[in-house]
Structure formats: structure tokens, C-alpha cells
Design a protein around this motif. Structure first.
Motif, mmCIF file in Angstrom:
data_model
loop_
_atom_site.group_PDB
_atom_site.id
_atom_site.type_symbol
_atom_site.label_atom_id
_atom_site.label_comp_id
_atom_site.label_asym_id
_atom_site.label_seq_id
_atom_site.Cartn_x
_atom_site.Cartn_y
_atom_site.Cartn_z
ATOM 1 N N SER A 183 -26.958 37.819 36.966
ATOM 2 C CA SER A 183 -28.012 36.827 37.167
ATOM 3 C C SER A 183 -29.331 37.484 37.532
ATOM 4 O O SER A 183 -30.388 37.139 36.986
ATOM 5 N N ASP A 184 -29.291 38.451 38.448
ATOM 6 C CA ASP A 184 -30.533 39.123 38.835
ATOM 7 C C ASP A 184 -31.160 39.853 37.650
ATOM 8 O O ASP A 184 -32.375 39.801 37.448
ATOM 9 N N VAL A 185 -30.331 40.505 36.845
ATOM 10 C CA VAL A 185 -30.857 41.262 35.701
ATOM 11 C C VAL A 185 -31.491 40.335 34.675
ATOM 12 O O VAL A 185 -32.625 40.549 34.231
ATOM 13 N N ILE A 186 -30.786 39.267 34.271
ATOM 14 C CA ILE A 186 -31.331 38.390 33.231
ATOM 15 C C ILE A 186 -32.529 37.602 33.749
ATOM 16 O O ILE A 186 -33.464 37.302 32.995
ATOM 17 N N THR A 187 -32.552 37.257 35.042
ATOM 18 C CA THR A 187 -33.689 36.513 35.580
ATOM 19 C C THR A 187 -34.931 37.392 35.650
ATOM 20 O O THR A 187 -36.043 36.938 35.357
#
Length: 500
Positions: free
Chosen positions: A168-172
Motif C-alpha cells: 500500500s505504501d509503495v503504490i500510494t
């Protein structure tokens, strides 16, 4: 009135153009047949559909206006890349909850225009710009694993929580240039993900009661919190996405938009109504849902199978050792692209556990679809406008395509590259998954980083991982279909004991 209803029922079951398609008469008569399995029994129609194929053959009628196949040879006909327009039914947008995204776009031509605006964002060249971010967050993941091993009284970690936070952190960051920082939170931000899961658990109700999705998506926050409190955390995320869209659009810094998903859309030839805040936020929601949920699920399943099958893990570790990669460094995207067995591990994990469970529905709006049943010799003509579908799990469990289909055998993809024609894990055709290139490389980096450092525990010293009270049938395999797969009730997911 009863006479009129009887006539409609008679026509639907016996006189419609689909009347000759095999299947239960109740499924042909009413959508309530599907609703019984999906709403009342809880995401169980995929199991009933598999039973129907065993009973009736490779082509069946699963609703009054939907024909479903379990024939891997027919994938490219149902999901063409070129040569035929491919629409989606309008109701699909209501079920997914992202009504303005590319995945929910009904019209073929509009989908092509929307997708073309996003394609460059998911090109290999663009994804390689994420190298620094991926390494940063995989290092955070490894640090959390090490901290668990050193400081927890019982060093057991629920890996699906951590994988989802990392993805989630990477794609956001990739989509917005910043993120929620779930990897920094003690619980990995799990309340946010639970809220998202509750949203998916409502998808079958959204189809049955169309107004419910409008309430969940568009009602004021105070009303959502009062009537659907389980969605409160998701509503916070949705408001954050919308706020960030407005900040990016109005930023005086021209570089601000270039580092986000919106560059291609805002600089495209799409008309103004395609560039509204609401539509951009819907597109971002889709990308983040897919980028965090399906990636984390596939990672979880891959890690389980490697720990449950030490000989397969030994092959991966041998490949990693031969590659010359530094075990103290997170590999780059270019590093993992050159590892064939690692790629086969990911392919096999997604085959066994596709991240999207839902029947992948399409419509041929202009030409009929013709199917010949090889076993019976019978030919079926599906008229234009009919909803047609196949299911990834059905395709991947078909023994005619995959020998010992339930078994984890990564080597099959190396020994027989032609099996790729039966792979359905990232959809197919002109509407395949736009983010699959990113997903494969992200999974490869994470798995490589873990197994450069860790081995399966066999009583030895050193950094090791050991499955803890995890059963495939309960905790890993799909037990319910809510668009995304769900494990059995009461499951704690993949748990692993970490030793140093």
C-alpha cells in the motif's frame, strides 16, 4: 398478472436465445439463484459454478443473461486482444465500487481512451523509477521482521498484514507522491485494510441492492459513520485521495503532477469531463486497491508455498546464490528480472491463488461468439449483448491444462513455456491488468530480499522462517469470493515464526 409473470419465466428459461445452454433452470430463470449463494451463503457461487461445470460440461448458463466457460483453450475468444470490441455490463461498476475507473468502464472505445492515458505510468521504464522507493520500503519490511525476531516474546508475524502495508505504501507513493505510512504503524494500519475488506464483503449486496453502493460511496461522512460504521476508515482514505487530487491539480509546481498517476490523464486528449476530481480519485482508488490487495495476497501465498515446500525453496535459494546478489542489499528491479525460477514461483503462486476471484465478465456488442464443445460435438451461438465470462481459478485448476493442478510446481512454467496461453491470473485481452508489470516486479524484489537473508527452519542457527499454525485449506486457499478471495472464517492468515 400471474399469467404475465409465467410468460416471462417461460420465455427466459425455454425460449430465449440462451435456452439451449446447459445449466440449472433456476439459474436461467432468476438472478436470485446467484444471490442465494453470494449473499445468503457468503461468496459461495464460485464453488457452485465449479460444480455446475462438472455436472453440465464446459459451457453453462449461470444467470438469465450470462454464459460461463471452463475451457482454457477458449480464453482468447472470450478475451480478445484485437479484432473485436469488448464491453462490460453496466452493473459491474456498481459491484466494484469504482464506477469511473478503467476496470468498470462499460464501453469498449471509452475504455481504450482511458487506458491509453494510463499505459505510460505502468511501462517498464516508469516502474524502474520506483527502484529507490521499493528498496526503501523493503528495507523497512526486513527491519520489522528482524525487530520481531529480537524483541517479541513470541516472534510470530502475520505476514499478510505486513505485505499489505508495504504494498500500500509503495503504490500510494507511486500514485500520489506520498502515502499513509502504514509500515511505520505498530499494527501496519490494519483497521484501514479491515474497512476496505468490509467494503468488498458488501459487493454482492451492491449488485442486489444498487442504491447501497451510492450510499457507501456518496453519502456524507457522518451518515456513513452512522449507518455503515465499518466503512469509516475507508471513507477517510477516500477523502484523502480526493483531497490529494485537488492539491496535485492546483499545485503551482509543474513537477508535482509529473510524479503521480495523474500526469498521463491530465496531459491526455481526454475531454474535460474525463478529468474531474471525482473520476481521477476513482481511478486512483482502483490502482491502490489492486496494488495493495492483490499484490499482498499473491506474496502471502508464494511465501506459504515456499516454506511448505522446502525443495522448491532450495531451488530458489540456489538461483539467488548463483546470481551473485548481495544478501545484505535489497535487489533492484533489473536484478530480479534475470531470475527465471523466481519468476516461475510468482507465476505458480498466482495460478494457484489468483488475486481477483470474480468471474471476469465481458460483452461482445456487435458479433456473436461461437463455441464448439469438443466432447459432444455440439455448437453454441451466443448472441451479441450477452454477458460472457470465465473464472481464473476454474481455468487454473483445469487438469486438461495443468497436470496436478492443485500442486505447487513452479518448474512447470520453465519446462513448458506454452502454458502461458492458459494463464488467467492478470485477466486477458484488451482489458488485462494494467498494473501486472509492477505487481510481478514488486513481488520478485520482496521474495528475493527475504530469501537472500532467510532460510526455512530445520533446527539450524541463523535467520530462519517457520510456518506457525497455518493450514493451506483454512488460511491460504480461497473459501469465499468477494471479488477478492477470502480465507475460512476464523482464519488468522499466514503466520510465520522468525528466528535470528
Amino acid at each position: 398478472m400471474k399469467w404475465h409473470v409465467d410468460c416471462i419465466a417461460l420465455h427466459t428459461v425455454y425460449l430465449s436465445p440462451l435456452a439451449n445452454i446447459p445449466g440449472p433452470k433456476l439459474a436461467a430463470l432468476t438472478y436470485l439463484y446467484e444471490a442465494y449463494y453470494e449473499v445468503w451463503l457468503g461468496g459461495q457461487y464460485f464453488k457452485r459454478v465449479a460444480e455446475m461445470h462438472r455436472q453440465y460440461g464446459p459451457i453453462i448458463r449461470v444467470t438469465p443473461n450470462e454464459v460461463h466457460w471452463n475451457d482454457p483453450e477458449f480464453l482468447d475468444t472470450v478475451y480478445p486482444t484485437t479484432g473485436r470490441k469488448t464491453d462490460k455490463p453496466v452493473w459491474f461498476a456498481k459491484r466494484t465500487g469504482t464506477p469511473y475507473s478503467i476496470v468498470s468502464t462499460p464501453n469498449h472505445d471509452l475504455h481504450r481512451r482511458r487506458r491509453n492515458a494510463l499505459n505510460s505510468f505502468f511501462s517498464i521504464a516508469s516502474i524502474r523509477r520506483l527502484n529507490v522507493v521499493m528498496k526503501q520500503y523493503v528495507n523497512k519490511m526486513l527491519a520489522r521482521m528482524e525487530a520481531t525476531a529480537k524483541h517479541a516474546s513470541d516472534p510470530v508475524l502475520q505476514f499478510h498484514h505486513m505485505f499489505k502495508a508495504c504494498a500500500s505504501d509503495v503504490i500510494t507513493i507511486y500514485a500520489f507522491g506520498e502515502c499513509f505510512g502504514f509500515m511505520e504503524l505498530p499494527d501496519f494500519g490494519w483497521p484501514f485494510f479491515e474497512s476496505t475488506d468490509k467494503f468488498f464483503f458488501l459487493t454482492h449486496l451492491f449488485f442486489l441492492i444498487p442504491g447501497l453502493v451510492n450510499l457507501a460511496q456518496n453519502a456524507p461522512s457522518w451518515l456513513v459513520r452512522a449507518l455503515l460504521p465499518g466503512l469509516a476508515e475507508l471513507r477517510d482514505r477516500q477523502e484523502w485521495w480526493l483531497r490529494k487530487v485537488r492539491e496535485i491539480r492546483s499545485s503551482p509546481n509543474p513537477e508535482r503532477v509529473k510524479s503521480t498517476i495523474f500526469e498521463g490523464i491530465l496531459n491526455s486528449t481526454l475531454p474535460p469531463e474525463e478529468k474531474t476530481d471525482v473520476r481521477l480519485a476513482s481511478e486512483a482508488q482502483l490502482v491502490i486497491f489492486a496494488g495493495e490487495g492483490t499484490t499482498a495476497y499473491s506474496l502471502t501465498c508464494a511465501l506459504y508455498h515456499l516454506l511448505a515446500n522446502p525443495p522448491e525453496l532450495a531451488k530458489l535459494k540456489e538461483e539467488l546464490a548463483a546470481s551473485g546478489l548481495d544478501p545484505n542489499e535489497v535487489p533492484s528491479i533489473a536484478d530480479v528480472e534475470a531470475l527465471p525460477f523466481l519468476s516461475a514461483v510468482i507465476q505458480e503462486a498466482v495460478r494457484l491463488h489468483p488475486g481477483v476471484m470474480a468471474r471476469q465478465v465481458r460483452i461482445s456488442p456487435e458479433v456473436p461468439i461461437v463455441y464448439a464443445d469438443k466432447k459432444t460435438g455440439r455448437e453454441y451461438v451466443i448472441p451479441p449483448g450477452t454477458v460472457t465470462s470465465m473464472s481464473p481459478l476454474d481455468t487454473h485448476m483445469n487438469e486438461d491444462a495443468f497436470e496436478d493442478a492443485y500442486e505447487f510446481k513452479p518448474q512447470r512454467w520453465i519446462e513448458n513455456p506454452k502454458l502461458a496461453r492458459y494463464f488467467h491470473g492478470f485477466a486477458r485481452g484488451s482489458r488485462n491488468c494494467v498494473g501486472m508489470t509492477l505487481a510481478r516486479r514488486e513481488m520478485a524484489i520482496i521474495l528475493a530480499a527475504i530469501f537472500l537473508k532467510y532460510d526455512v527452519y530445520r533446527g539450524q542457527e541463523g535467520p530462519t522462517l517457520e510456518l506457525y499454525e497455518t493450514e493451506r485449506g483454512r488460511d491460504i486457499d480461497a473459501n469465499s469470493d468477494y471479488i477478492i478471495p477470502a480465507p475460512a472464517k476464523g482464519s488468522h492468515g499466514l503466520r510465520v515464526r522468525i528466528r535470528h
